[in-house]
Write a protein that holds these residues in place. Structure first.
Motif, PDB file in Angstrom:
ATOM      1  N   SER A 165      20.931  65.045  11.481  1.00 55.14           N
ATOM      2  CA  SER A 165      20.177  66.168  10.927  1.00 55.14           C
ATOM      3  C   SER A 165      18.759  65.811  10.531  1.00 55.14           C
ATOM      4  O   SER A 165      17.976  66.699  10.168  1.00 55.14           O
ATOM      5  N   GLY A 196      32.305  74.742   2.087  1.00 58.26           N
ATOM      6  CA  GLY A 196      31.070  75.522   2.079  1.00 58.26           C
ATOM      7  C   GLY A 196      30.323  75.419   0.767  1.00 58.26           C
ATOM      8  O   GLY A 196      29.092  75.274   0.744  1.00 58.26           O
ATOM      9  N   LEU A 201      28.662  71.855   0.693  1.00 56.42           N
ATOM     10  CA  LEU A 201      27.466  71.736   1.524  1.00 56.42           C
ATOM     11  C   LEU A 201      26.293  72.489   0.904  1.00 56.42           C
ATOM     12  O   LEU A 201      25.172  71.969   0.814  1.00 56.42           O
ATOM     13  N   ALA A 202      26.551  73.732   0.476  1.00 55.70           N
ATOM     14  CA  ALA A 202      25.481  74.531  -0.124  1.00 55.70           C
ATOM     15  C   ALA A 202      25.054  73.962  -1.476  1.00 55.70           C
ATOM     16  O   ALA A 202      23.855  73.903  -1.786  1.00 55.70           O
ATOM     17  N   TYR A 234      22.864  70.794  -0.992  1.00 55.54           N
ATOM     18  CA  TYR A 234      21.514  71.080  -0.494  1.00 55.54           C
ATOM     19  C   TYR A 234      20.666  71.786  -1.547  1.00 55.54           C
ATOM     20  O   TYR A 234      19.575  71.321  -1.899  1.00 55.54           O
ATOM     21  N   ARG A 267      18.911  67.600   2.522  1.00 53.33           N
ATOM     22  CA  ARG A 267      19.854  67.617   3.645  1.00 53.33           C
ATOM     23  C   ARG A 267      20.890  66.517   3.477  1.00 53.33           C
ATOM     24  O   ARG A 267      22.081  66.720   3.755  1.00 53.33           O
ATOM     25  N   ALA A 315      23.493  67.477   0.966  1.00 54.82           N
ATOM     26  CA  ALA A 315      24.434  68.469   1.477  1.00 54.82           C
ATOM     27  C   ALA A 315      25.660  67.786   2.073  1.00 54.82           C
ATOM     28  O   ALA A 315      26.809  68.159   1.784  1.00 54.82           O
ATOM     29  N   SER A 364      32.331  71.614  10.535  1.00 52.18           N
ATOM     30  CA  SER A 364      31.221  72.265   9.836  1.00 52.18           C
ATOM     31  C   SER A 364      30.029  71.324   9.714  1.00 52.18           C
ATOM     32  O   SER A 364      28.871  71.745   9.860  1.00 52.18           O
ATOM     33  N   GLY A 365      30.301  70.036   9.459  1.00 52.57           N
ATOM     34  CA  GLY A 365      29.214  69.066   9.360  1.00 52.57           C
ATOM     35  C   GLY A 365      28.472  68.908  10.671  1.00 52.57           C
ATOM     36  O   GLY A 365      27.241  68.837  10.699  1.00 52.57           O
ATOM     37  N   LEU A 415      26.313  72.074  11.221  1.00 53.54           N
ATOM     38  CA  LEU A 415      25.142  72.088  10.348  1.00 53.54           C
ATOM     39  C   LEU A 415      24.121  71.031  10.766  1.00 53.54           C
ATOM     40  O   LEU A 415      22.910  71.283  10.784  1.00 53.54           O
ATOM     41  N   TYR A 430      22.309  72.242  13.786  1.00 52.29           N
ATOM     42  CA  TYR A 430      21.354  73.297  13.419  1.00 52.29           C
ATOM     43  C   TYR A 430      20.086  72.683  12.848  1.00 52.29           C
ATOM     44  O   TYR A 430      18.962  73.054  13.235  1.00 52.29           O
ATOM     45  N   TRP A 431      20.228  71.730  11.928  1.00 55.17           N
ATOM     46  CA  TRP A 431      19.061  71.089  11.326  1.00 55.17           C
ATOM     47  C   TRP A 431      18.331  70.191  12.323  1.00 55.17           C
ATOM     48  O   TRP A 431      17.119  70.027  12.233  1.00 55.17           O
TER      49      TRP A 431
END
Length: 313
Positions: free
Chosen positions: A115, A228, A231-232, A235, A249, A252, A289-290, A293, A296-297
């Motif tokens: 990420s 979730g 992670l949120a 971050y 990041r 997170a 999920s990791g 994410l 995405y980053w």
């Protein structure tokens, strides 16, 4: 080849879980390997670390302390709140708390690198959270569920020290002598750890396959919410506390990705088989999920911050 295998870990985890549901018997015969495999994972992690990685703890103590605070407040409290809101039975509540109270998972370092996060900070947080888990994990379990569940605090202390601390320290000692060689075979070592995690996931899912029909859906909801929130919380907690994008990041993943294999091992050793189910599902989901994410980053690189060797090595 090894790197390709490692990148496909979320896919392998799902396939192993499906296989365990369909054909649990072969995997049940491997139940005695769960703890030795966990020790192997911790040793492999230690072998890839050097004294310079430990020195990273002192390079930015504020970020490390903030990450540690978020890790051991957000995850255990979120586990308790989600379990209470969903009305989970005691054995599943214990499993949720165990997931929330253990150290960050080794996969968090990989996701941090993908990420564009601060890898030196990730390694430092993984090390420190693992070291303090010897005390904080049994303490948090006792504080949050000790009134309704008998928590063997001292036995858990010894188990964590034996399963986590000793293998990591042994691995670091080995790295001191063969560090240059380890760098060349690190993808292979990571594949060994991935394979070990897959076996642990398969064994635990197989052991709970009879309960998946009734407990699976609600546990899945609890695990998705828990991950979730982690992670949120990692971050945005970092951002609100003044850390930059790269470090946030990192937090997170360090907060939201747990050492669920350890939670599974402790649940299997000290509680009922059902208590291991949240950890088993978390092992599968937090890697998916990791990975999503991190990908995405990765497509949104951080600008305006120079990358140093300590951040990308």
């Amino acid at each position: 080849m090894f790197e390709s295998f490692n990148r496909m870990f979320p896919v392998w985890a799902i396939l192993v879980a499906v296989f365990a549901v369909c054909l649990p018997t072969p995997l049940l015969s491997l139940a005695g390997l769960v703890q030795p495999l966990l020790m192997l994972i911790m040793f492999v992690m230690g072998v890839t670390l050097s004294r310079e990685d430990f020195a990273g703890v002192f390079r930015d103590p504020r970020a490390v302390l903030l990450g540690l605070m978020l890790h051991y407040t957000v995850m255990p409290l979120a586990a308790f709140a989600i379990g209470w809101l969903l009305g989970l039975p005691p054995e599943l509540m214990v499993g949720m708390i165990l997931v929330g109270a253990v150290s960050s998972g080794t996969a968090s370092n990989v996701m941090t690198w993908i990420s564009g996060g601060n890898v030196a900070l990730a390694v430092s947080l993984t090390i420190v959270s693992t070291l303090v888990s010897v005390v904080l994990t049994p303490l948090l379990v006792w504080l949050l569920v000790g009134q309704s569940v008998s928590v063997p605090v001292w036995a858990m202390l010894w188990s964590i020290a034996r399963l986590v601390l000793l293998p990591i320290l042994l691995g670091v000692a080995v790295h001191r002598f063969i560090g240059a060689y380890v760098e060349r075979i690190e993808p292979m070592l990571a594949s060994v750890a991935v394979a070990a995690i897959l076996v642990i996931i398969g064994v635990v899912v197989a052991a709970n396959v009879g309960q998946l029909a009734t407990l699976g859906p609600i546990v899945a909801v609890a695990v998705l919410l828990h991950n979730g929130v982690g992670l949120a919380g990692g971050y945005w907690g970092g951002r609100l506390l003044g850390l930059d994008e790269r470090k946030s990041r990192t937090l997170a993943f360090e907060v939201g990705m747990q050492n669920s294999a350890l939670a599974v091992s402790l649940a299997t050793q000290f509680f009922t088989p059902a208590a291991a189910l949240p950890g088993a599902l978390f092992s599968v989901w937090h890697n998916i999920s990791g990975s999503l994410l991190a990908g995405y980053w990765k497509r949104r690189p951080i600008t305006g911050i120079s990358t140093t060797s300590t951040e990308s090595s």
